[in-house]
Enzyme design. Sequence first.
Site, PDB file in Angstrom:
ATOM      1  N   ASP A  58      -6.515  40.012  43.843  1.00 30.62           N
ATOM      2  CA  ASP A  58      -6.891  41.400  43.256  1.00 30.62           C
ATOM      3  C   ASP A  58      -6.325  42.545  44.125  1.00 30.62           C
ATOM      4  OD1 ASP A  58      -9.019  41.402  45.070  1.00 30.62           O
ATOM      5  OD2 ASP A  58     -10.043  39.985  44.079  1.00 30.62           O
ATOM      6  N   HIS A 115      -2.156  34.223  48.668  1.00 28.88           N
ATOM      7  CA  HIS A 115      -1.750  33.736  47.555  1.00 28.88           C
ATOM      8  C   HIS A 115      -1.258  34.959  46.563  1.00 28.88           C
ATOM      9  CE1 HIS A 115      -4.816  30.367  47.611  1.00 28.88           C
ATOM     10  NE2 HIS A 115      -3.775  29.931  48.047  1.00 28.88           N
ATOM     11  N   THR A 138     -16.038  31.266  49.597  1.00 21.60           N
ATOM     12  CA  THR A 138     -15.153  30.307  49.254  1.00 21.60           C
ATOM     13  C   THR A 138     -15.782  29.049  49.564  1.00 21.60           C
ATOM     14  OG1 THR A 138     -12.945  29.331  49.566  1.00 21.60           O
ATOM     15  CG2 THR A 138     -13.837  30.706  51.281  1.00 21.60           C
TER      16      THR A 138
END
Length: 233
Positions: free
Chosen positions: A101, A116, A183
């Site tokens: 994001d 990522h 996470t």
Amino acid sequence: MTTIANAVQMINTAKKITFLTGAGVSTPSGIPDYRSLKGVYQGIDQPEYLLSHDCLVREPKKFYRFVKQLYHPQARPNIIHQKIAALAEKKPVWVVSQNIDGLHDKAKTPRVVNFHGNLYDVYCCKCHQKVLWENYLIRDTHENCGGHLRPNIVLYGEGFKEDVINQAIHAVKAADLIVIIGTSFQVAPFNQLLNYRDSAAKVMAINQTALAIQEPFTMIQCAAEDLFNEINI
Ligand SMILES: [Zn+2]
């Protein structure tokens, strides 16, 4: 048991910190974990398929429909992003994030590795030109050449770029404190980054649910935003 106060002290006294961040860092900004986005019209497809290279190639319309839902351009950095960025003004800080994001960049953290990729970085698969994400949200074909557009994120079934891996390893090696936040730390190769830490480096995890990691580490089971609220910079 290690308390939030102890954890804050560890963060304050560390000389070089590398944060490894995941979806739990973005949820306080209103960004849902994509795994929770199994919307009605996706039917039985799993998010892992909808975010795969196969889906992009075989069913580009389906891919586009799913990926568009991941965009939250109105989302702003929260206290976690902001305090990490502020810490980075005081001492060497790296962030290696699983999130796509771009919120660590929005918070102006100087050294961020988007492990990522980043949704807001869009390019044309045919002519490789960069395209504004705003245009991608209007249509998924390139107006100049008719090629398909895609975000520069790592899809399931795609490899990682070597320079990104190397930067992430460099970031982990540099730290005397590694802080894993938000996470479950179960996705490879992200969770293998710890193997590259300095042998003297400490590892801390801040998460709502306890993590299972082989290496010795300090577990702080809480909402990360509560802990970052306690950090005074
Ligand atoms: Zn093009």
